[in-house]
Design an enzyme around this catalytic site. Structure first.
Site, PDB file in Angstrom:
ATOM      1  N   ASP A  84       3.534 -43.927 -16.184  1.00  0.00           N
ATOM      2  CA  ASP A  84       3.307 -42.494 -15.979  1.00  0.00           C
ATOM      3  C   ASP A  84       2.160 -42.031 -16.856  1.00  0.00           C
ATOM      4  O   ASP A  84       1.021 -41.960 -16.411  1.00  0.00           O
ATOM      5  CB  ASP A  84       4.590 -41.711 -16.279  1.00  0.00           C
ATOM      6  CG  ASP A  84       4.414 -40.202 -16.123  1.00  0.00           C
ATOM      7  OD1 ASP A  84       3.386 -39.768 -15.558  1.00  0.00           O
ATOM      8  OD2 ASP A  84       5.294 -39.441 -16.571  1.00  0.00           O
ATOM      9  N   LYS A  88      16.598 -38.751 -19.630  1.00  0.00           N
ATOM     10  CA  LYS A  88      15.601 -38.798 -20.688  1.00  0.00           C
ATOM     11  C   LYS A  88      16.154 -39.566 -21.886  1.00  0.00           C
ATOM     12  O   LYS A  88      17.241 -39.264 -22.398  1.00  0.00           O
ATOM     13  CB  LYS A  88      15.216 -37.381 -21.124  1.00  0.00           C
ATOM     14  CG  LYS A  88      14.411 -36.610 -20.082  1.00  0.00           C
ATOM     15  CD  LYS A  88      13.008 -37.163 -19.913  1.00  0.00           C
ATOM     16  CE  LYS A  88      12.150 -36.281 -19.032  1.00  0.00           C
ATOM     17  NZ  LYS A  88      10.773 -36.797 -18.867  1.00  0.00           N
ATOM     18  N   LYS A 147       0.886 -37.712 -10.852  1.00  0.00           N
ATOM     19  CA  LYS A 147       1.076 -36.310 -11.207  1.00  0.00           C
ATOM     20  C   LYS A 147      -0.267 -35.604 -11.073  1.00  0.00           C
ATOM     21  O   LYS A 147      -1.276 -36.074 -11.601  1.00  0.00           O
ATOM     22  CB  LYS A 147       1.615 -36.163 -12.635  1.00  0.00           C
ATOM     23  CG  LYS A 147       3.070 -36.602 -12.782  1.00  0.00           C
ATOM     24  CD  LYS A 147       3.570 -36.414 -14.192  1.00  0.00           C
ATOM     25  CE  LYS A 147       5.045 -36.820 -14.313  1.00  0.00           C
ATOM     26  NZ  LYS A 147       5.517 -36.763 -15.723  1.00  0.00           N
ATOM     27  N   ASP A 179      13.690 -42.341 -18.331  1.00  0.00           N
ATOM     28  CA  ASP A 179      12.334 -41.979 -18.729  1.00  0.00           C
ATOM     29  C   ASP A 179      12.288 -41.901 -20.248  1.00  0.00           C
ATOM     30  O   ASP A 179      12.871 -41.004 -20.853  1.00  0.00           O
ATOM     31  CB  ASP A 179      11.935 -40.637 -18.118  1.00  0.00           C
ATOM     32  CG  ASP A 179      10.482 -40.264 -18.424  1.00  0.00           C
ATOM     33  OD1 ASP A 179       9.781 -41.073 -19.074  1.00  0.00           O
ATOM     34  OD2 ASP A 179      10.050 -39.170 -18.002  1.00  0.00           O
ATOM     35  N   GLU A 232      10.809 -45.454 -16.748  1.00  0.00           N
ATOM     36  CA  GLU A 232       9.499 -44.815 -16.728  1.00  0.00           C
ATOM     37  C   GLU A 232       8.873 -44.808 -18.115  1.00  0.00           C
ATOM     38  O   GLU A 232       9.525 -44.422 -19.090  1.00  0.00           O
ATOM     39  CB  GLU A 232       9.675 -43.386 -16.213  1.00  0.00           C
ATOM     40  CG  GLU A 232       8.406 -42.598 -16.046  1.00  0.00           C
ATOM     41  CD  GLU A 232       8.667 -41.234 -15.412  1.00  0.00           C
ATOM     42  OE1 GLU A 232       7.748 -40.390 -15.453  1.00  0.00           O
ATOM     43  OE2 GLU A 232       9.776 -41.002 -14.891  1.00  0.00           O
TER      44      GLU A 232
END
Length: 358
Positions: free
Chosen positions: A246, A164, A270, A193, A221
């Site tokens: 995403d 992250k 998702k 991400d 991402e």
């Protein structure tokens, strides 16, 4: 006589995480979620789940409960499972937005259908494989904290880590990634991400700098804001590292728009964003037609919806990447059964439906 939907119940759960989960958007220490149970006229029960993620989907615990019990649920009571296409359309059209409660009900309907066919859901959806490999997320923290997390995960058998970034400057993010790469060595796959945390030019600078330093980043991402489709296209055009969309992709229409702009190299599916399994399948089909592979990921969800996502990931050849570590972060899960995880391996249940104890 074909089974019909008889009853919908919800159950709230709050489960502490093994360690705080921190991103550029939020910090979670206890996961709140809602389990949906749909019973039909044969007594069969299907399970679904809705995880509130206000900063991404806009859904809260209160809004999910209201949507399921007062809006979506009453519209499908009495409907025949033989007309599942119509049931799923009713769920989609019952209200705008509210993708998480829609996902929960859609998942439970799919669980019921697969149980009546007496096959695991992943086989009904395509049956590509019965075992998938997931990454595990290193959440935001100090360099020392993130290195410790990464080393623990590698020791536990994970070969792909998702780091992250995006909560600090791009230079500080770069320092963290350099340190983690040095700590875990060259054979571990690293994904980043940013959770929308960079501006387009920041993203291009950081990603290209990492390439020039030989950090071998597999993919990045959602580097920029979800609404900035042109920014996603700018980053994709000006980097050689794969860029994954995403938060930009909630619907087939979103996917179509970003594909037209050449705005990404991969799409992250998702269930909480797509409104369930069926819309995620539609996005995957569109992406496959455009030559774009998909990942299946999740929010901070329990084993119920993570199991549903795993069935989706195992079903389709175009789903090349898996990010389904969320339920591994829970200290316990609210329903027995579902997927079995061992290190980075996820084994799909071989019993009918999603594979939960009834």
């Amino acid at each position: 006589m074909d089974p019909v939907i008889k009853e919908i119940k919800i159950q709230s759960a709050a489960v502490p995480l093994k360690r705080p989960f921190k991103t550029a958007l939020r910090t979670v220490t206890t996961a709140e979620t809602i389990i949906v149970k749909i019973s039909d006229s044969t007594g069969t029960v299907g399970y679904g789940e809705a995880a509130p993620t206000p900063v991404i989907t806009g859904d809260t615990m209160a809004s999910i409960k209201e949507a399921v019990t007062e809006v979506i649920g009453p519209k499908i009571i009495g409907k025949s499972l033989a007309n599942s296409e119509d049931i799923k359309a009713i769920i989609d059209q019952s209200m705008v937005h509210n993708s998480s409660p829609k996902a929960a009900v859609n998942i439970a309907i799919n669980d019921l259908i697969a149980q009546h066919y007496a096959v695991p859901l992943f086989q009904l959806l395509g049956g590509h494989t019965d075992t998938i490999v997931t990454d595990y997320t290193v959440s935001v923290g100090s360099v020392t904290e993130m290195i410790a997390q990464a080393q623990d995960l590698v020791s536990a058998g994970f070969t792909t880590l998702k780091i992250k970034v995006g909560s600090d400057s791009e230079k500080q993010d770069l320092e963290k990634v350099v340190a983690i790469r040095k700590a875990v060595g060259p054979t571990i796959n690293l994904r980043l991400d940013a959770n929308q945390g960079w501006h387009p030019k920041q993203a291009v600078y950081a990603i290209n700098k990492m390439r020039d330093l030989g950090l071998d980043i597999q993919l990045v991402e959602q580097p920029v804001a979800a609404s900035d489709f042109e920014g996603m296209a700018f980053v994709t055009a000006n980097t050689t590292t794969m860029i994954m969309a995403d938060e930009s992709i909630f619907s087939v229409q979103d996917a179509y728009r970003i594909i037209k702009l050449n705005g990404c190299d991969i799409i992250n599916l998702k269930l909480m964003k797509a409104g369930g399994i069926d819309n995620a399948l539609k996005i995957n089909t569109l992406a496959e037609a455009a030559g774009i592979p998909c990942m299946v990921g999740s929010m901070i969800e329990s084993s119920v919806s993570v199991t549903a996502a795993a069935h989706l990931a195992a079903a389709k050849r175009n789903i090349k990447y898996v990010d389904l570590d969320a339920s591994m972060m829970f200290t316990s899960n609210p329903v027995a059964g579902g997927i079995v995880s061992q290190n980075n391996q996820i084994q799909l249940p071989k019993i009918a439906g999603l594979g939960f104890a009834k």
